[in-house]
Motif scaffolding. Structure first.
Motif, PDB file in Angstrom:
ATOM      1  N   SER A  35      27.550 -22.197  -5.108  1.00 40.43           N
ATOM      2  CA  SER A  35      28.766 -22.371  -5.902  1.00 40.43           C
ATOM      3  C   SER A  35      30.014 -22.243  -5.036  1.00 40.43           C
ATOM      4  N   ALA A  36      29.992 -21.297  -4.102  1.00 45.15           N
ATOM      5  CA  ALA A  36      31.146 -21.075  -3.220  1.00 45.15           C
ATOM      6  C   ALA A  36      31.386 -22.272  -2.299  1.00 45.15           C
ATOM      7  N   VAL A  37      30.298 -22.816  -1.727  1.00 48.20           N
ATOM      8  CA  VAL A  37      30.423 -23.957  -0.817  1.00 48.20           C
ATOM      9  C   VAL A  37      30.967 -25.182  -1.555  1.00 48.20           C
ATOM     10  N   ALA A  38      30.596 -25.304  -2.842  1.00 51.39           N
ATOM     11  CA  ALA A  38      31.018 -26.470  -3.621  1.00 51.39           C
ATOM     12  C   ALA A  38      32.357 -26.267  -4.325  1.00 51.39           C
ATOM     13  N   ALA A  39      32.945 -25.092  -4.222  1.00 49.66           N
ATOM     14  CA  ALA A  39      34.189 -24.792  -4.938  1.00 49.66           C
ATOM     15  C   ALA A  39      35.334 -25.692  -4.488  1.00 49.66           C
ATOM     16  N   PRO A  40      36.145 -26.168  -5.411  1.00 50.95           N
ATOM     17  CA  PRO A  40      37.268 -27.042  -5.065  1.00 50.95           C
ATOM     18  C   PRO A  40      38.193 -26.399  -4.030  1.00 50.95           C
ATOM     19  N   GLY A  41      38.497 -27.156  -3.006  1.00 55.76           N
ATOM     20  CA  GLY A  41      39.422 -26.696  -1.980  1.00 55.76           C
ATOM     21  C   GLY A  41      38.791 -25.986  -0.809  1.00 55.76           C
ATOM     22  N   VAL A  42      37.602 -25.395  -0.997  1.00 55.39           N
ATOM     23  CA  VAL A  42      36.983 -24.629   0.082  1.00 55.39           C
ATOM     24  C   VAL A  42      36.563 -25.549   1.228  1.00 55.39           C
ATOM     25  N   ARG A  43      35.852 -26.626   0.900  1.00 58.32           N
ATOM     26  CA  ARG A  43      35.389 -27.541   1.941  1.00 58.32           C
ATOM     27  C   ARG A  43      36.561 -28.108   2.738  1.00 58.32           C
ATOM     28  N   GLU A  44      37.607 -28.543   2.031  1.00 58.56           N
ATOM     29  CA  GLU A  44      38.765 -29.128   2.702  1.00 58.56           C
ATOM     30  C   GLU A  44      39.449 -28.106   3.613  1.00 58.56           C
ATOM     31  N   ALA A  45      39.592 -26.879   3.117  1.00 57.25           N
ATOM     32  CA  ALA A  45      40.247 -25.834   3.909  1.00 57.25           C
ATOM     33  C   ALA A  45      39.441 -25.496   5.149  1.00 57.25           C
ATOM     34  N   MET A  46      38.118 -25.435   5.012  1.00 58.15           N
ATOM     35  CA  MET A  46      37.270 -25.103   6.152  1.00 58.15           C
ATOM     36  C   MET A  46      37.203 -26.260   7.157  1.00 58.15           C
ATOM     37  N   GLU A  47      37.087 -27.485   6.676  1.00 61.55           N
ATOM     38  CA  GLU A  47      37.014 -28.633   7.582  1.00 61.55           C
ATOM     39  C   GLU A  47      38.307 -28.806   8.371  1.00 61.55           C
ATOM     40  N   ALA A  48      39.421 -28.401   7.775  1.00 61.47           N
ATOM     41  CA  ALA A  48      40.700 -28.479   8.480  1.00 61.47           C
ATOM     42  C   ALA A  48      40.707 -27.549   9.693  1.00 61.47           C
ATOM     43  N   GLN A  49      39.819 -26.545   9.671  1.00 65.25           N
ATOM     44  CA  GLN A  49      39.720 -25.608  10.787  1.00 65.25           C
ATOM     45  C   GLN A  49      38.499 -25.881  11.668  1.00 65.25           C
ATOM     46  N   GLY A  50      37.838 -26.989  11.409  1.00 63.38           N
ATOM     47  CA  GLY A  50      36.702 -27.362  12.240  1.00 63.38           C
ATOM     48  C   GLY A  50      35.361 -26.876  11.752  1.00 63.38           C
ATOM     49  N   VAL A  51      35.331 -26.220  10.593  1.00 59.94           N
ATOM     50  CA  VAL A  51      34.066 -25.735  10.031  1.00 59.94           C
ATOM     51  C   VAL A  51      33.432 -26.854   9.215  1.00 59.94           C
ATOM     52  N   GLU A  52      32.181 -27.205   9.541  1.00 64.19           N
ATOM     53  CA  GLU A  52      31.471 -28.264   8.838  1.00 64.19           C
ATOM     54  C   GLU A  52      30.555 -27.613   7.798  1.00 64.19           C
ATOM     55  N   LEU A  53      31.022 -27.543   6.539  1.00 65.84           N
ATOM     56  CA  LEU A  53      30.265 -26.867   5.492  1.00 65.84           C
ATOM     57  C   LEU A  53      29.128 -27.732   4.961  1.00 65.84           C
ATOM     58  N   LYS A  54      27.963 -27.094   4.755  1.00 64.89           N
ATOM     59  CA  LYS A  54      26.826 -27.753   4.120  1.00 64.89           C
ATOM     60  C   LYS A  54      25.861 -26.696   3.620  1.00 64.89           C
ATOM     61  N   PHE A  55      25.633 -26.667   2.299  1.00 61.30           N
ATOM     62  CA  PHE A  55      24.677 -25.719   1.736  1.00 61.30           C
ATOM     63  C   PHE A  55      23.255 -26.180   2.043  1.00 61.30           C
ATOM     64  N   THR A  56      22.445 -25.240   2.559  1.00 60.25           N
ATOM     65  CA  THR A  56      21.043 -25.533   2.868  1.00 60.25           C
ATOM     66  C   THR A  56      20.172 -24.477   2.205  1.00 60.25           C
ATOM     67  N   PRO A  57      19.212 -24.885   1.350  1.00 56.65           N
ATOM     68  CA  PRO A  57      18.334 -23.918   0.685  1.00 56.65           C
ATOM     69  C   PRO A  57      17.523 -23.099   1.687  1.00 56.65           C
ATOM     70  N   ALA A  58      17.059 -21.941   1.249  1.00 54.84           N
ATOM     71  CA  ALA A  58      16.384 -20.983   2.128  1.00 54.84           C
ATOM     72  C   ALA A  58      15.221 -21.559   2.938  1.00 54.84           C
ATOM     73  N   PRO A  59      14.286 -22.307   2.342  1.00 55.12           N
ATOM     74  CA  PRO A  59      13.149 -22.788   3.143  1.00 55.12           C
ATOM     75  C   PRO A  59      13.569 -23.660   4.329  1.00 55.12           C
TER      76      PRO A  59
END
Length: 341
Positions: free
Chosen positions: A292-316
């Motif tokens: 939910s946090a990774v998909a939250a509005p604005g989070v991805r854009e804010a992180m990518e602006a700093q060079g963080v490439e967000l992607k949720f990956t399940p545990a397995p």
């Protein structure tokens, strides 16, 4: 006087039955009262969750932890308290997390690539990311970039190599600490290019960058979130990114491979783990909150602006990625002959 003897059998039998019914009813009422008095088992989580990390404030791990932690708090309905435990190539924070109760109230944000390096470089391992933890979810990568101070005249990677080769052993490279990815990236750079530079370790980017800006070292591989403000301020120059592909926030900056160093790649995997033995319902709730946090509005854009490439990956899948990082960087540590105590 014997009352039973004065009462006829016809009267005594119903009376005894009535007594047993009354006694049974009393016991049931007592049990019901005790059940009502006993506190109900609270649903997870019923208190704050502690999010541990192995690096100081203002670095890439800290920026990511606070962005994700804030949104996790909203999803869980409880505070997520970020705790910085820097030092020993990330081992201090890792050990603290491994020794925490396996109850779902301590979660560790692992810089997986860094942990893989430390596991291979340090002879004593009180805690191990693969052995002592179970994966919860991956959250993406935080690529590093190669930066130089303005006192280093190189405008690109080729010029930097020539500059360093002109004076073997004269120049230093800064790092976030012994056994960190920042350290091993430079060791890999040395192996691939043949330059001779000396290591000057610090406890994280926040301590290394002021000296780098001042010219104490000729180069550093550092996280984009930590170094980018200084690049934008004209205090540092970025020459390349260390990842296998260009970073979306800096499309014009080449990778180290593209800049002429074949076989150089460091993607810097990040994700959450919990101590082994943590209950499955808690892991499931934490994973859902992270997603939910990774998909939250604005989070991805804010992180990518700093060079963080967000992607949720399940545990397995995240667990398999962790194992691959340990295999890859274990070989790099061995080749570079890096051993730390």
């Amino acid at each position: 006087m014997n009352l039973n003897a004065s009462v006829s059998p016809a009267v005594r039998k119903p009376f005894h039955r009535f007594s047993r019914v009354v006694a049974k009813a009393g016991l049931l009422a007592l049990a019901a009262g005790m059940a009502l008095a006993a506190p109900a088992h609270a649903a997870y989580p019923d208190k704050p969750v502690h999010l541990l990390l192995s690096f100081p404030p203002a670095g890439a791990t800290d920026v990511l932890a606070r962005a994700i932690g804030q949104k996790m708090s909203e999803a869980l309905g409880q505070s997520v308290i970020v705790e910085n435990r820097p030092g020993a190539g990330g081992n201090i924070g890792l050990i603290a997390a491994a020794r925490a109760p396996a109850d779902g109230y301590t979660i560790y944000l692992g810089a997986v690539t860094n942990a893989a390096i430390a596991a291979a470089a340090y002879s004593a391992q009180p805690a191990h990311l693969l052995r002592d933890f179970v994966p919860v979810a991956g959250v993406g990568t935080v690529p590093h970039m190669l930066v130089v101070p303005l006192s280093t005249p190189a405008q690109n990677v080729g010029e930097l190599i020539s500059y360093l080769k002109a004076a073997p052993g004269k120049y230093n490279f800064a790092s976030q600490g012994p056994g960190t990815l920042s350290h091993l990236e430079s060791e890999l750079f040395k192996i691939k290019t043949g330059v001779d530079v000396l290591h000057v370790p610090y406890k994280g980017s926040s301590q290394a960058l002021p000296d780098l800006i001042g010219g104490s070292s000729a180069m550093m591989f550092d996280s984009i979130p930590a170094s980018m403000p200084h690049v934008k301020a004209g205090k540092l120059r970025v020459l390349a990114v260390a990842s296998g592909k260009r970073v979306s926030s800096m499309p014009d900056v080449p990778t180290v491979q593209e800049a002429g160093v074949p076989g150089f790649e460091a993607n810097n995997l990040f994700g959450f783990v919990v101590p082994k033995g943590t209950p499955a319902p808690a892991i499931k709730a934490l994973s859902a909150a992270i997603q939910s946090a990774v998909a939250a509005p604005g989070v991805r854009e804010a992180m990518e602006a700093q060079g963080v490439e967000l992607k949720f990956t399940p545990a397995p899948e995240f667990g398999k990625m962790m194992e691959q990082e340990f295999s890859t960087w274990g070989k790099v540590v061995e080749t570079a002959k890096v051993k730390l105590d």
